[in-house]
Design a protein around this motif. Sequence first.
Motif, PDB file in Angstrom:
ATOM      1  N   UNK A 199      -9.644  -0.640 -10.958  1.00 48.29           N
ATOM      2  CA  UNK A 199      -8.590  -1.625 -11.212  1.00 48.29           C
ATOM      3  C   UNK A 199      -8.546  -2.648 -10.073  1.00 48.29           C
ATOM      4  N   UNK A 200      -8.757  -2.171  -8.863  1.00 52.34           N
ATOM      5  CA  UNK A 200      -8.766  -3.034  -7.690  1.00 52.34           C
ATOM      6  C   UNK A 200      -9.935  -4.013  -7.731  1.00 52.34           C
ATOM      7  N   UNK A 225      -9.177  -6.571 -10.102  1.00 54.35           N
ATOM      8  CA  UNK A 225      -8.128  -7.439  -9.535  1.00 54.35           C
ATOM      9  C   UNK A 225      -8.712  -8.528  -8.643  1.00 54.35           C
ATOM     10  N   UNK A 239      -8.027 -12.594  -8.740  1.00 54.49           N
ATOM     11  CA  UNK A 239      -7.616 -13.387  -7.571  1.00 54.49           C
ATOM     12  C   UNK A 239      -8.651 -14.444  -7.199  1.00 54.49           C
ATOM     13  N   UNK A 285      -8.146   3.833  -9.481  1.00 56.43           N
ATOM     14  CA  UNK A 285      -7.623   2.888  -8.501  1.00 56.43           C
ATOM     15  C   UNK A 285      -8.662   1.839  -8.114  1.00 56.43           C
ATOM     16  N   UNK A 288       2.194   6.559  -6.922  1.00 50.77           N
ATOM     17  CA  UNK A 288       1.106   7.424  -7.388  1.00 50.77           C
ATOM     18  C   UNK A 288       1.474   8.893  -7.208  1.00 50.77           C
ATOM     19  N   UNK A 308      -8.449   9.913 -10.185  1.00 44.86           N
ATOM     20  CA  UNK A 308      -7.377   9.082  -9.634  1.00 44.86           C
ATOM     21  C   UNK A 308      -7.956   7.993  -8.734  1.00 44.86           C
ATOM     22  N   UNK A 356       0.879  -3.299  -8.949  1.00 46.77           N
ATOM     23  CA  UNK A 356       0.594  -3.617  -7.542  1.00 46.77           C
ATOM     24  C   UNK A 356      -0.899  -3.600  -7.252  1.00 46.77           C
ATOM     25  N   UNK A 357      -1.614  -2.619  -7.820  1.00 42.88           N
ATOM     26  CA  UNK A 357      -3.065  -2.559  -7.624  1.00 42.88           C
ATOM     27  C   UNK A 357      -3.724  -3.806  -8.212  1.00 42.88           C
ATOM     28  N   UNK A 415       0.835  -1.205   0.000  1.00 48.08           N
ATOM     29  CA  UNK A 415       0.000   0.000   0.000  1.00 48.08           C
ATOM     30  C   UNK A 415       0.873   1.260   0.000  1.00 48.08           C
ATOM     31  N   UNK A 457       2.459   1.654  -3.464  1.00 43.61           N
ATOM     32  CA  UNK A 457       1.467   2.177  -4.414  1.00 43.61           C
ATOM     33  C   UNK A 457       1.317   3.689  -4.213  1.00 43.61           C
TER      34      UNK A 457
END
Lengths: 133, 133, 133, 133
Positions: free
Chosen positions: D24-25, D28, D32, D21, A17, D17, A62-63, A10, A13
């Motif tokens: 995309x999360x 993600x 997973x 984030x 950013x 922004x 990473x995100x 975190x 990131x």
Amino acid sequence: MPTATTHDIEQCIESCTRCHRLCLETAARHFRGEGGAHQVPEAHIRLLLDCAEICQTSANFMVRGSELHGHICAACAAVCEPCADECDKLGEDPHMAACAEICRTCAQTCREMAAATHWRTRRAHPAGASPPE
Amino acid sequence: MPTATTHDIEQCIESCTRCHRLCLETAARHFRGEGGAHQVPEAHIRLLLDCAEICQTSANFMVRGSELHGHICAACAAVCEPCADECDKLGEDPHMAACAEICRTCAQTCREMAAATHWRTRRAHPAGASPPE
Amino acid sequence: MPTATTHDIEQCIESCTRCHRLCLETAARHFRGEGGAHQVPEAHIRLLLDCAEICQTSANFMVRGSELHGHICAACAAVCEPCADECDKLGEDPHMAACAEICRTCAQTCREMAAATHWRTRRAHPAGASPPE
Amino acid sequence: MPTATTHDIEQCIESCTRCHRLCLETAARHFRGEGGAHQVPEAHIRLLLDCAEICQTSANFMVRGSELHGHICAACAAVCEPCADECDKLGEDPHMAACAEICRTCAQTCREMAAATHWRTRRAHPAGASPPE
């Protein structure tokens, strides 16, 4: 024996950013012809754009939870470091100093992230390399 | 004693651009639910997106004429390689095979580019490391 | 009554990809201080970077098979057009002329793509707007 | 008669922004295989990636100080809006609800930004269209 925690990721990131933003903003001042920015050498503008782009890519890896983010973080650190050096050389402008600082921070967190990931990779593939005792 | 020529860089930009395109296209088939793509594991979709993004960034660094593109090419090769392996594992689908092939080619050209750049960096800073004889 | 075929989309991806490349390359000449590029106003460098980025995003939407690519193509055309105009103003340099030409082509294909998509969207939601006869 | 202030632009960068984030999360989580995310339709993953990318591009235009950011903001709003709707349909998952909320906010700030810029453009070129009284 470093291993990356969720908190470390975190933080990394976050620094990527912020570094992306500040580098793009610093380049933008040149495009606007603001505050003495005219003296900024063109090659430094390119370096700022390089740094902004790899920071963005690094944050995105990473995100996205990519297992390969360590490689990108290593590359990111290798770009942030000279970008910080060049910003420092350009002197006393407070915006440039802030840019140097975040580049330095981002290089550091990315280096640590790369090291932690490298270690994990080596544990996963012990035949490839022996981990440190 | 490798050194990158304009022709090498052009070829590397070309393979990164094609690899970016094909990886994104392969992921897109999953989003469309096409041609057996449903069996593609989610983690492989992420790997395809990772590969597409770093290829794009790598091409951009070279097009921009960045002196630091070697670091990005090294990271790009480190992502393209496992992406090619995973595509190979997913079997006989011709689209997946084409994706594996371009990933393999891109990994190879990027590795060579990284090696050539590394050598140039070492020549530029002979105090840091002695170049091979 | 335009509708976008696979061939149209492929052509639009192609022109966006080439426009991205050439705009970034043209900006890169400025960073290198090459061939009279020093006289290029900073605001034009920014416009080239803008154009390169939206072309990349536009191509990515189409490669991903996004249903919403028409909106991005419309925005892309709105950036390519003034970029072509500015390149034209900067005179007789052949690289700049080539950049103007691809920007103009890309603006045109993107406008057509946006129009074709708009029409499709209106057919899908006839309550929202009546399609042309 | 809206005009965008520095504060408005800063807010719009911020919402783009954050939206980038979170989208995309959210995608993600699918990669997973987390928390029921398996039921997320593939087309929604693509929409989340679309939204993440145009938000990133939109933020970059504003950070770069581009005069053409209004066109990108308009496109961004046109992608954020359906992305919010789809997230809402996917039900009670708190992460998906948070994603819907930021998409809605981002659509709103981008719409306002596009409107404010449109007005400014029309003032600059009064021959093209008469501004509202």
